[in-house]
Scaffold this motif. Structure first.
Motif, mmCIF file in Angstrom:
data_model
loop_
_atom_site.group_PDB
_atom_site.id
_atom_site.type_symbol
_atom_site.label_atom_id
_atom_site.label_comp_id
_atom_site.label_asym_id
_atom_site.label_seq_id
_atom_site.Cartn_x
_atom_site.Cartn_y
_atom_site.Cartn_z
ATOM 1 N N MET A 1 0.944 -1.245 -0.003
ATOM 2 C CA MET A 1 -0.066 0.215 0.159
ATOM 3 C C MET A 1 0.731 1.309 -0.005
ATOM 4 S SD MET A 1 -3.039 1.284 2.514
ATOM 5 C CE MET A 1 -4.281 0.179 1.796
ATOM 6 N N VAL A 2 0.351 2.325 -0.573
ATOM 7 C CA VAL A 2 1.159 3.434 -0.837
ATOM 8 C C VAL A 2 0.938 4.474 0.524
ATOM 9 C CG1 VAL A 2 1.413 5.775 -2.322
ATOM 10 C CG2 VAL A 2 0.994 3.467 -3.442
ATOM 11 N N ALA A 9 3.389 8.309 -5.318
ATOM 12 C CA ALA A 9 2.996 6.994 -5.044
ATOM 13 C C ALA A 9 3.924 6.238 -6.211
ATOM 14 C CB ALA A 9 1.592 6.899 -5.389
ATOM 15 N N GLN A 12 7.278 5.298 -5.120
ATOM 16 C CA GLN A 12 7.097 4.093 -3.831
ATOM 17 C C GLN A 12 6.853 2.791 -4.320
ATOM 18 O OE1 GLN A 12 4.492 5.264 -0.600
ATOM 19 N NE2 GLN A 12 4.527 7.441 -1.010
ATOM 20 N N ILE A 13 5.880 2.636 -5.389
ATOM 21 C CA ILE A 13 5.578 1.286 -6.043
ATOM 22 C C ILE A 13 6.804 0.939 -6.735
ATOM 23 C CG2 ILE A 13 4.348 0.366 -7.805
ATOM 24 C CD1 ILE A 13 2.123 2.137 -6.731
ATOM 25 N N ASP A 16 9.219 -0.382 -4.369
ATOM 26 C CA ASP A 16 8.936 -1.768 -3.672
ATOM 27 C C ASP A 16 9.185 -2.886 -4.773
ATOM 28 O OD1 ASP A 16 7.866 -3.294 -1.440
ATOM 29 O OD2 ASP A 16 6.253 -3.587 -2.906
ATOM 30 N N LEU A 38 -1.703 -4.945 -9.510
ATOM 31 C CA LEU A 38 -0.789 -3.948 -8.971
ATOM 32 C C LEU A 38 -1.604 -2.809 -8.283
ATOM 33 C CD1 LEU A 38 2.399 -4.216 -11.144
ATOM 34 C CD2 LEU A 38 2.134 -4.996 -8.985
ATOM 35 N N GLN A 41 -3.341 -4.158 -5.248
ATOM 36 C CA GLN A 41 -2.458 -4.385 -4.192
ATOM 37 C C GLN A 41 -1.942 -3.199 -3.483
ATOM 38 O OE1 GLN A 41 0.850 -6.847 -5.446
ATOM 39 N NE2 GLN A 41 2.052 -6.059 -4.049
ATOM 40 N N TYR A 42 -1.577 -2.030 -4.326
ATOM 41 C CA TYR A 42 -0.879 -1.003 -3.926
ATOM 42 C C TYR A 42 -2.159 0.272 -3.723
ATOM 43 C CZ TYR A 42 3.536 -2.602 -4.830
ATOM 44 O OH TYR A 42 5.010 -3.558 -4.765
ATOM 45 N N VAL A 49 0.410 3.252 -11.401
ATOM 46 C CA VAL A 49 1.167 1.932 -11.623
ATOM 47 C C VAL A 49 1.847 1.902 -12.886
ATOM 48 C CG1 VAL A 49 0.738 -0.527 -11.719
ATOM 49 C CG2 VAL A 49 -0.633 0.393 -10.110
#
Length: 122
Positions: A1-2, A9, A12-13, A16, A38, A41-42, A49
């Motif tokens: 998660m962001v 964001a 961050q993705i 990860d 994705l 998920q995030y 994404v």
């Protein structure tokens, strides 16, 4: 998660997913989850994404195959480009973080009261 840290964001993705690739959780040849997966998920939009995956493509960590998906690239093939691209990504990230900090400082300066007797530079 962001997380709401002020860092975009998509970065961050990308961070990860990059960590999963470098850590071996996503091995060479493994497909990335779909954009929709994705995003779920995030907890992010599809466009966010796509931007994150685009960063990994630019770094040479993943490669897209039309109609099949996006796959983790063998790092032995991509090492020189990935190293340089990774450094550029880190520099971009640092510049973005500095821009956020500068904006906060400028905002504080704009809203602070001036001392009595101080003159404007105009």
């Amino acid at each position: 998660m962001v997380k709401h840290t002020g860092r975009p964001a998509y970065l961050q993705i990308a961070d990860d997913l990059r960590a999963q690739i470098r850590g071996g959780a996503l091995a060479p040849g493994d497909p990335l989850p779909s954009t929709a997966q994705l995003a779920e998920q995030y907890d992010a939009s599809l466009s966010v994404v796509k931007m994150a995956v685009g960063i990994l493509r630019n770094e040479g960590l993943v490669v897209g195959q039309q109609g099949k998906g996006v796959f983790v690239r063998d790092q032995a093939e991509a090492a020189p480009a990935a190293d340089l691209a990774g450094e550029v990504a880190e520099l971009r990230s640092a510049v973005q973080e500095l821009a956020v900090r500068l904006a906060k400082v400028e905002e504080q300066l704009a809203t602070s009261t001036t001392r009595p007797g101080s003159r404007s530079s105009r």
